[in-house]
Scaffold this motif. Sequence first.
Motif, PDB file in Angstrom:
ATOM      1  N   TRP A   1      -2.770  -4.043   0.327  1.00 45.88           N
ATOM      2  CA  TRP A   1      -1.665  -3.077   0.255  1.00 45.88           C
ATOM      3  C   TRP A   1      -0.604  -3.517   1.269  1.00 45.88           C
ATOM      4  O   TRP A   1      -0.835  -3.505   2.467  1.00 45.88           O
ATOM      5  CB  TRP A   1      -2.181  -1.690   0.592  1.00 45.88           C
ATOM      6  N   TYR A   2       0.565  -3.896   0.771  1.00 44.49           N
ATOM      7  CA  TYR A   2       1.609  -4.441   1.642  1.00 44.49           C
ATOM      8  C   TYR A   2       2.705  -3.413   1.905  1.00 44.49           C
ATOM      9  O   TYR A   2       3.261  -2.835   0.969  1.00 44.49           O
ATOM     10  CB  TYR A   2       2.264  -5.662   0.993  1.00 44.49           C
ATOM     11  N   TYR A   3       3.017  -3.227   3.187  1.00 38.89           N
ATOM     12  CA  TYR A   3       4.250  -2.542   3.572  1.00 38.89           C
ATOM     13  C   TYR A   3       5.301  -3.551   4.028  1.00 38.89           C
ATOM     14  O   TYR A   3       6.484  -3.248   4.033  1.00 38.89           O
ATOM     15  CB  TYR A   3       3.989  -1.517   4.684  1.00 38.89           C
ATOM     16  N   THR A   4       4.855  -4.711   4.444  1.00 42.08           N
ATOM     17  CA  THR A   4       5.792  -5.745   4.876  1.00 42.08           C
ATOM     18  C   THR A   4       5.559  -7.040   4.118  1.00 42.08           C
ATOM     19  O   THR A   4       4.442  -7.603   4.152  1.00 42.08           O
ATOM     20  CB  THR A   4       5.686  -6.009   6.389  1.00 42.08           C
ATOM     21  N   PRO A   5       6.567  -7.555   3.453  1.00 44.74           N
ATOM     22  CA  PRO A   5       6.423  -8.855   2.782  1.00 44.74           C
ATOM     23  C   PRO A   5       6.141  -9.989   3.756  1.00 44.74           C
ATOM     24  O   PRO A   5       5.624 -11.035   3.354  1.00 44.74           O
ATOM     25  CB  PRO A   5       7.783  -9.049   2.100  1.00 44.74           C
ATOM     26  N   MET A   6       6.482  -9.807   5.034  1.00 44.74           N
ATOM     27  CA  MET A   6       6.257 -10.868   6.020  1.00 44.74           C
ATOM     28  C   MET A   6       4.786 -11.275   6.094  1.00 44.74           C
ATOM     29  O   MET A   6       4.461 -12.419   6.404  1.00 44.74           O
ATOM     30  CB  MET A   6       6.747 -10.421   7.400  1.00 44.74           C
ATOM     31  N   ALA A   7       3.895 -10.353   5.769  1.00 49.81           N
ATOM     32  CA  ALA A   7       2.460 -10.651   5.846  1.00 49.81           C
ATOM     33  C   ALA A   7       2.023 -11.654   4.790  1.00 49.81           C
ATOM     34  O   ALA A   7       0.946 -12.249   4.894  1.00 49.81           O
ATOM     35  CB  ALA A   7       1.658  -9.358   5.713  1.00 49.81           C
ATOM     36  N   LEU A   8       2.851 -11.857   3.789  1.00 49.34           N
ATOM     37  CA  LEU A   8       2.514 -12.822   2.745  1.00 49.34           C
ATOM     38  C   LEU A   8       2.412 -14.237   3.321  1.00 49.34           C
ATOM     39  O   LEU A   8       1.702 -15.089   2.770  1.00 49.34           O
ATOM     40  CB  LEU A   8       3.580 -12.776   1.650  1.00 49.34           C
ATOM     41  N   GLN A   9       3.077 -14.481   4.441  1.00 48.30           N
ATOM     42  CA  GLN A   9       3.072 -15.807   5.064  1.00 48.30           C
ATOM     43  C   GLN A   9       1.672 -16.263   5.447  1.00 48.30           C
ATOM     44  O   GLN A   9       1.393 -17.462   5.472  1.00 48.30           O
ATOM     45  CB  GLN A   9       3.953 -15.820   6.324  1.00 48.30           C
ATOM     46  N   PHE A  10       0.811 -15.297   5.780  1.00 53.12           N
ATOM     47  CA  PHE A  10      -0.528 -15.681   6.229  1.00 53.12           C
ATOM     48  C   PHE A  10      -1.636 -15.122   5.330  1.00 53.12           C
ATOM     49  O   PHE A  10      -2.821 -15.266   5.639  1.00 53.12           O
ATOM     50  CB  PHE A  10      -0.770 -15.247   7.683  1.00 53.12           C
TER      51      PHE A  10
ATOM     52  N   THR B   1      -6.651 -13.895  -2.859  1.00 54.57           N
ATOM     53  CA  THR B   1      -6.267 -13.066  -3.997  1.00 54.57           C
ATOM     54  C   THR B   1      -7.247 -11.907  -4.117  1.00 54.57           C
ATOM     55  O   THR B   1      -8.425 -12.111  -4.452  1.00 54.57           O
ATOM     56  CB  THR B   1      -6.254 -13.878  -5.302  1.00 54.57           C
ATOM     57  N   ALA B   2      -6.777 -10.723  -3.831  1.00 54.95           N
ATOM     58  CA  ALA B   2      -7.620  -9.535  -3.903  1.00 54.95           C
ATOM     59  C   ALA B   2      -7.729  -9.045  -5.343  1.00 54.95           C
ATOM     60  O   ALA B   2      -6.993  -9.494  -6.233  1.00 54.95           O
ATOM     61  CB  ALA B   2      -7.032  -8.443  -3.012  1.00 54.95           C
ATOM     62  N   ALA B   3      -8.631  -8.099  -5.571  1.00 57.10           N
ATOM     63  CA  ALA B   3      -8.780  -7.525  -6.909  1.00 57.10           C
ATOM     64  C   ALA B   3      -7.496  -6.842  -7.354  1.00 57.10           C
ATOM     65  O   ALA B   3      -7.155  -6.858  -8.538  1.00 57.10           O
ATOM     66  CB  ALA B   3      -9.934  -6.524  -6.914  1.00 57.10           C
ATOM     67  N   LEU B   4      -6.787  -6.251  -6.399  1.00 58.37           N
ATOM     68  CA  LEU B   4      -5.539  -5.554  -6.701  1.00 58.37           C
ATOM     69  C   LEU B   4      -4.584  -5.736  -5.533  1.00 58.37           C
ATOM     70  O   LEU B   4      -4.965  -5.536  -4.373  1.00 58.37           O
ATOM     71  CB  LEU B   4      -5.793  -4.057  -6.921  1.00 58.37           C
ATOM     72  N   THR B   5      -3.350  -6.106  -5.836  1.00 57.21           N
ATOM     73  CA  THR B   5      -2.319  -6.225  -4.807  1.00 57.21           C
ATOM     74  C   THR B   5      -1.249  -5.174  -5.062  1.00 57.21           C
ATOM     75  O   THR B   5      -0.665  -5.118  -6.142  1.00 57.21           O
ATOM     76  CB  THR B   5      -1.676  -7.628  -4.816  1.00 57.21           C
ATOM     77  N   VAL B   6      -1.012  -4.334  -4.046  1.00 59.43           N
ATOM     78  CA  VAL B   6      -0.042  -3.245  -4.128  1.00 59.43           C
ATOM     79  C   VAL B   6       1.089  -3.515  -3.138  1.00 59.43           C
ATOM     80  O   VAL B   6       0.833  -3.872  -1.985  1.00 59.43           O
ATOM     81  CB  VAL B   6      -0.698  -1.888  -3.780  1.00 59.43           C
ATOM     82  N   PHE B   7       2.312  -3.368  -3.590  1.00 63.70           N
ATOM     83  CA  PHE B   7       3.469  -3.418  -2.694  1.00 63.70           C
ATOM     84  C   PHE B   7       4.080  -2.017  -2.670  1.00 63.70           C
ATOM     85  O   PHE B   7       4.663  -1.576  -3.650  1.00 63.70           O
ATOM     86  CB  PHE B   7       4.484  -4.441  -3.192  1.00 63.70           C
ATOM     87  N   ASP B   8       3.888  -1.310  -1.564  1.00 66.16           N
ATOM     88  CA  ASP B   8       4.502   0.004  -1.392  1.00 66.16           C
ATOM     89  C   ASP B   8       5.815  -0.215  -0.649  1.00 66.16           C
ATOM     90  O   ASP B   8       5.851  -0.296   0.578  1.00 66.16           O
ATOM     91  CB  ASP B   8       3.582   0.949  -0.623  1.00 66.16           C
ATOM     92  N   CYS B   9       6.889  -0.338  -1.409  1.00 64.46           N
ATOM     93  CA  CYS B   9       8.207  -0.671  -0.863  1.00 64.46           C
ATOM     94  C   CYS B   9       8.841   0.602  -0.306  1.00 64.46           C
ATOM     95  O   CYS B   9       9.537   1.331  -1.015  1.00 64.46           O
ATOM     96  CB  CYS B   9       9.065  -1.293  -1.968  1.00 64.46           C
ATOM     97  N   MET B  10       8.589   0.857   0.948  1.00 71.55           N
ATOM     98  CA  MET B  10       8.989   2.107   1.585  1.00 71.55           C
ATOM     99  C   MET B  10      10.468   2.116   1.952  1.00 71.55           C
ATOM    100  O   MET B  10      11.135   3.148   1.914  1.00 71.55           O
ATOM    101  CB  MET B  10       8.119   2.312   2.836  1.00 71.55           C
ATOM    102  N   ASP B  11      11.007   0.966   2.338  1.00 69.13           N
ATOM    103  CA  ASP B  11      12.395   0.834   2.778  1.00 69.13           C
ATOM    104  C   ASP B  11      12.934  -0.521   2.345  1.00 69.13           C
ATOM    105  O   ASP B  11      12.168  -1.439   2.018  1.00 69.13           O
ATOM    106  CB  ASP B  11      12.509   0.925   4.316  1.00 69.13           C
ATOM    107  N   GLU B  12      14.253  -0.658   2.399  1.00 69.30           N
ATOM    108  CA  GLU B  12      14.887  -1.966   2.228  1.00 69.30           C
ATOM    109  C   GLU B  12      14.912  -2.614   3.609  1.00 69.30           C
ATOM    110  O   GLU B  12      15.905  -2.554   4.346  1.00 69.30           O
ATOM    111  CB  GLU B  12      16.302  -1.802   1.670  1.00 69.30           C
TER     112      GLU B  12
END
Length: 381
Positions: free
Chosen positions: A104-113, A118-129
């Motif tokens: 579950w991602y709140y920050t795309p920056m975490a994609l770097q590491f 690959t998890a069973a489910l990837t969620v992007f909760d885009c809370m802000d721009e």
Amino acid sequence: MNIQKPLFPKNLLCFSHLRWDFVFQRPQHLMSRFAAEMNVFILEEPIFENLETGYLAIDNRHEQLTIVTPHLPFGLDQELEKLLMRKLLTEFIGETDLNDWIFWYYTPMALQFSDHHTAALTVFDCMDELSAFDFAPKELVLLEKMLLKTADVVFTGGHSLHEAKKDQHNNIHVFPSSIDKTHFSKARTADEEPADQANIKGFKLGFVGVIDERFDAKLIEEIALKRPEWQIVLLGPVVKVAMESLPTGTNLHYLGQKNYQDLPAYLSGWDVALIPFAINNSTRFISPTKTPEYLAAGLRVVSTPIRDVVKPYGIEKLVSIASNADEFISAIEHAIAQNDTVEWKNKVDVFLSDKSWENTFEEMKKKMHWTLFETDKLLAS
């Protein structure tokens, strides 16, 4: 014959740009509810120290909620930091089956590491721009585009944000700010203010939230100068702006960050609540959680024309919209002159009746379940 319902993964790893113990908002509301049903791990951004190597500090808050904080050596260049974080994440996941994990991602920056897992489910909760905020990393825009390609399901924190992102993903859903109505409704019956606010006598205007580049300090200064008899109470941490740059005066009271549990007691002493956000890039897509919280507390609210406040709250005449100090003053004076308090609160309660974090949580789970199990059926058919 009984058909067994497919099971959700039993672990959720939340990549967060906000500290768990910062302000209690969307991530805390949602992750606390997930933690009642599965193991939830909140991976915070790193703390840099005088270390030879990095490690993860594990803080078990209760049986199924764990805060994971990376501690990294000072002076790492960007590439070494990413490599170390990848190593620590891999060690943390260990030999567990990735089919047992939700990312579950709140920050795309975490994609770097984390993009090598690959998890069973990837969620992007885009809370802000986040890219519009001051000091946003230059890589953020590109990483968000990557995350929008990687994520299985995307949630947005407001209607404006949904409009901006809806064409970038085929499984995207809007979930605006919700409310813990029972909690904030306590402000309607509280009979004692906290000591630091009780000492402030007179007509009180209030704001609760992070005081940063989104906060219109000039607007607050003008209101304070034009109505010196009004007391303006500001609750929340000061972040990314210098305290000395904020306006001061005998009727301006910075009381600092308060515990979430204590907020209704503070709100109980206010006459009108304020949403004094500047109209700039950082506020273009925000959906302030404080809007329904103020209303549940029984407070009249005056806000700058933030799009997700204007629609629906302004259109429904639940919040007054004002663009400058004179309009704010006029709206505040009009609010305190109203004598339809019971009728107005009933209208507020009807509007808020289906808006709760519990409902948001359940609806999000439905979208996640559909994404995990129903899309497979569609692809197989």
